[in-house]
Write an enzyme that holds these catalytic residues in place. Structure first.
Site, mmCIF file in Angstrom:
data_model
loop_
_atom_site.group_PDB
_atom_site.id
_atom_site.type_symbol
_atom_site.label_atom_id
_atom_site.label_comp_id
_atom_site.label_asym_id
_atom_site.label_seq_id
_atom_site.Cartn_x
_atom_site.Cartn_y
_atom_site.Cartn_z
ATOM 1 N N GLU A 1 84.818 -9.703 45.098
ATOM 2 C CA GLU A 1 83.817 -9.015 45.902
ATOM 3 C C GLU A 1 84.310 -7.593 46.176
ATOM 4 O O GLU A 1 85.382 -7.405 46.752
ATOM 5 C CB GLU A 1 83.572 -9.750 47.216
ATOM 6 C CG GLU A 1 82.844 -11.073 47.034
ATOM 7 C CD GLU A 1 82.619 -11.804 48.343
ATOM 8 O OE1 GLU A 1 81.504 -12.311 48.541
ATOM 9 O OE2 GLU A 1 83.555 -11.879 49.157
ATOM 10 N N ASN B 1 81.546 -16.039 51.655
ATOM 11 C CA ASN B 1 81.809 -16.759 52.902
ATOM 12 C C ASN B 1 80.586 -16.779 53.822
ATOM 13 O O ASN B 1 80.431 -17.703 54.623
ATOM 14 C CB ASN B 1 83.006 -16.157 53.623
ATOM 15 C CG ASN B 1 84.318 -16.634 53.033
ATOM 16 O OD1 ASN B 1 84.384 -17.712 52.449
ATOM 17 N ND2 ASN B 1 85.368 -15.845 53.178
#
Length: 288
Positions: A152, A190
């Site tokens: 990411e 997440n």
């Protein structure tokens, strides 16, 4: 700016993996730890992983030698002064990160790019510890780093477009797949994964289904490689709890709140794979 020399702060599970893939990709890489013992443990893990690849015929011995030649270890933060990119993979502690980024800001050239591997803390806040917020990005790798393809790449409101492009090019040079996202707690993975894992704990806690039935349902019904409770053990129940606390503090949404059972397991030292017990018993052989 061409990235040629990379610094990694932390030679634990994540830092050693980042240092390894950087060196394997041909970048001069310096990894820093706080003690000689911690450094040797991390460097030993890298050598063991590479040797395992050679033994299995997945990596040529010459490629292992080249990777190790690109890699050096140190306990001196000053050894990172000439790095073009420095990635922080230290403990998820804001005070520690403030100290590290502030020190790096004084040590490194103004053109150096700073990145953090944090999975939950604000990149904007970390950037505020420097005088170069436009040259700070998030680079969130996934465990185990040598095997997981995703990174990411996190852009703050201040990150320069050229810095984002340079960081992305480096990720691609590692053979990884970058996913770009804004600086919001939990980023993409997440933000979606933690509520799913917490809901699985709630289902188990409420007695709706057994541990094995929950994990098998998600594996066979959704095609996931492992169930959510086993995944929690693998990630670390303490890590999952810590991330959920940060996300709940940020968003104040019930879906990010840790279930009471998870909190009690963490307090009892049942952290999953790392402690030998969690939802599964890891003391004998890894669960399937």
């Amino acid at each position: 700016m061409a990235i040629r020399t990379v610094g990694v702060i932390g030679c634990g599970l994540m830092g050693s993996g980042i240092a390894q893939v950087s060196a394997q990709a041909g970048f001069r890489t310096v990894v820093r730890e706080v003690s000689a013992n911690a450094l040797e443990k991390g460097m030993g893990s890298i050598r063991k992983f590479l040797q395992g690849g050679v033994d299995k015929g997945k990596l040529a011995a010459a490629d292992m030698d080249r990777a190790l030649a690109n890699l050096s270890g140190t306990i001196d933060l000053g050894a990172l002064a000439n790095c073009d990119l420095v990635i922080e993979a230290a403990t998820e502690n804001v005070g520690l990160k403030r100290e590290l980024f502030s020190s790096l800001d004084s040590l490194c050239a103004p053109t150096a790019i700073f990145a953090s591997n944090t999975s939950s803390l604000s990149i904007t806040e970390l950037a505020s510890f420097t005088k170069r917020p436009s040259r700070v990005v998030g680079l969130h790798f996934f465990n185990p780093v040598p095997l997981m393809k995703l990174v990411e790449v996190v852009k703050t409101l201040s990150t320069d477009a050229d810095v984002l492009a340079d960081a992305t090019s480096w990720v691609l040079a590692l053979g990884k797949t970058p996913v770009h996202c804004g600086d919001s707690t939990g980023f993409v993975v997440n933000r979606l994964l933690i509520p799913y894992m917490l809901d699985a704990v709630r289902v188990y806690e409420q007695g709706l289904a057994s541990r094995d039935d929950i994990d098998n349902a998600m594996k066979l019904g959704c095609g996931y490689p492992m169930g959510p409770l086993l995944l929690g053990d693998y990630v670390g129940l303490d890590t999952t709890y810590y991330i959920s606390e940060i996300m709940f503090d940020e968003f104040k949404e019930p879906r990010f709140a840790a279930p009471p059972l998870l909190k009690r397991m963490v307090l009892a030292g049942l952290h999953g794979r790392k402690s030998g017990r969690g939802f599964y018993d890891w003391s004998t052989s890894p669960p399937s």
